[in-house]
Write an enzyme that holds these catalytic residues in place. Sequence first.
Site, short mmCIF file in Angstrom:
data_model
loop_
_atom_site.label_atom_id
_atom_site.label_comp_id
_atom_site.label_asym_id
_atom_site.label_seq_id
_atom_site.Cartn_x
_atom_site.Cartn_y
_atom_site.Cartn_z
N THR A 50 -5.84 -0.60 -4.09
CA THR A 50 -6.41 0.61 -3.47
C THR A 50 -6.78 0.33 -2.01
O THR A 50 -6.56 1.16 -1.13
CB THR A 50 -7.67 1.05 -4.23
OG1 THR A 50 -7.31 1.26 -5.59
CG2 THR A 50 -8.26 2.33 -3.67
N HIS A 53 -3.78 0.54 0.16
CA HIS A 53 -3.43 1.93 0.51
C HIS A 53 -4.29 2.40 1.68
O HIS A 53 -3.81 3.09 2.58
CB HIS A 53 -3.66 2.87 -0.68
CG HIS A 53 -2.67 2.69 -1.79
ND1 HIS A 53 -1.36 3.09 -1.67
CD2 HIS A 53 -2.79 2.16 -3.02
CE1 HIS A 53 -0.72 2.81 -2.79
NE2 HIS A 53 -1.56 2.24 -3.63
ZN LIG Z 1 -9.80 -2.21 -7.67
#
Ligand SMILES: [Zn+2]
Length: 354
Positions: A50, A53
């Site tokens: 994440t 990203h």
């Molecule tokens: Zn994580």
Amino acid sequence: MTEFTNDLEMMAVVKDKPEVGFSYVKKSISTDLLPDEVLIKVNTVSFCGTDLHIYKYDNWAKNRLKLPLTVGHEFSGEIIKIGKDVTRVKLHDIVSAETHIICNECEFCLRGEGHICENTKIIGVDTDGCFAEYVKIPAQNCFVSDKKNNPLHLSVQEPLGNAVHTVCHFDIENKDVVICGCGPIGLMGVDVAKACKAKKVIAIEVNEYRRKLAKELGADYVINPVEENVEEKVREYTNQRGADVVCEFSGNKYAIQSAFKYIKAGGGLSMLGLPSEDITINVADDIVFKGIHIYGVVGRRIYDTWYKVKELIDNDLLHLDKVITHQFPLSKINEAAEVMNNKDCGKIILFPKE
Ligand SMILES: [Zn+2]
Ligand SMILES: [Zn+2]
């Protein structure tokens, strides 16, 4: 006991520009707490997909984030101040965070299915995160760790929870298990599947560094999907029967399509990886007539999954020193992001204090 009443100065990793990269900046954090909040001094953090990203500022990040934001959600740290209504944790507890802040009021929360709460907010995505010297979170998101454990291992409990949730949803003891995709969470999946007594663990991964790591973690067979026929290989390794349980971490379209082919009739498919496009599946032949079970994995079951993670760590059943391949001071966050982007790594740990 130190009483924190003033703002604290700290160094933090902030996403403040709509472009690639992070800023490592001085920032102040108020020590005023909501009645149900705690203030934590961060000891170790780990880098998640994440965060990559967010680093790249891809379409998902553009649509989701409100800048500026202190990023990061995986950590271990010490509670140094508690809000006036907090009772479930105490000062000096070593904690990590369940990163989904749930509402406790929707239908799913009330049914004990808080991991699919319809009002979920995520630490380090929707609220300021932990890539900093201090972080504030709701007390209900704290999970207390045993102080004797290695702080490196404690920082990865949240992604390890993803692996445990994915691998352990179906009964895997004495079963043939495929781990499809060996990024950091898939690698943990190999480790978890072995620890939970799978009969054979077959790992599928395109990256050579990660295939080697999967093997070191005890995968019985490792398949390179670029060079080998995955369906044939899985059948060869399972007496032509196919895999009892498939744990899908890759999110890759072709990997998912082939999983429906090599999964055994009656088998279980646990899906964590997120494809970026729609996928065509033969529903009649490969789902209905095969009688398979499909489970979508969202985060961790709160707190069932965390107790399973704790049991694995407290009993030293995993090989997290192998999964953790890189360590950086937090100031080198952009370097860490590039290592993650190049994929020649397992889990990356960072330290707020140098
Ligand atoms: Zn994580
Ligand atoms: Zn809810």
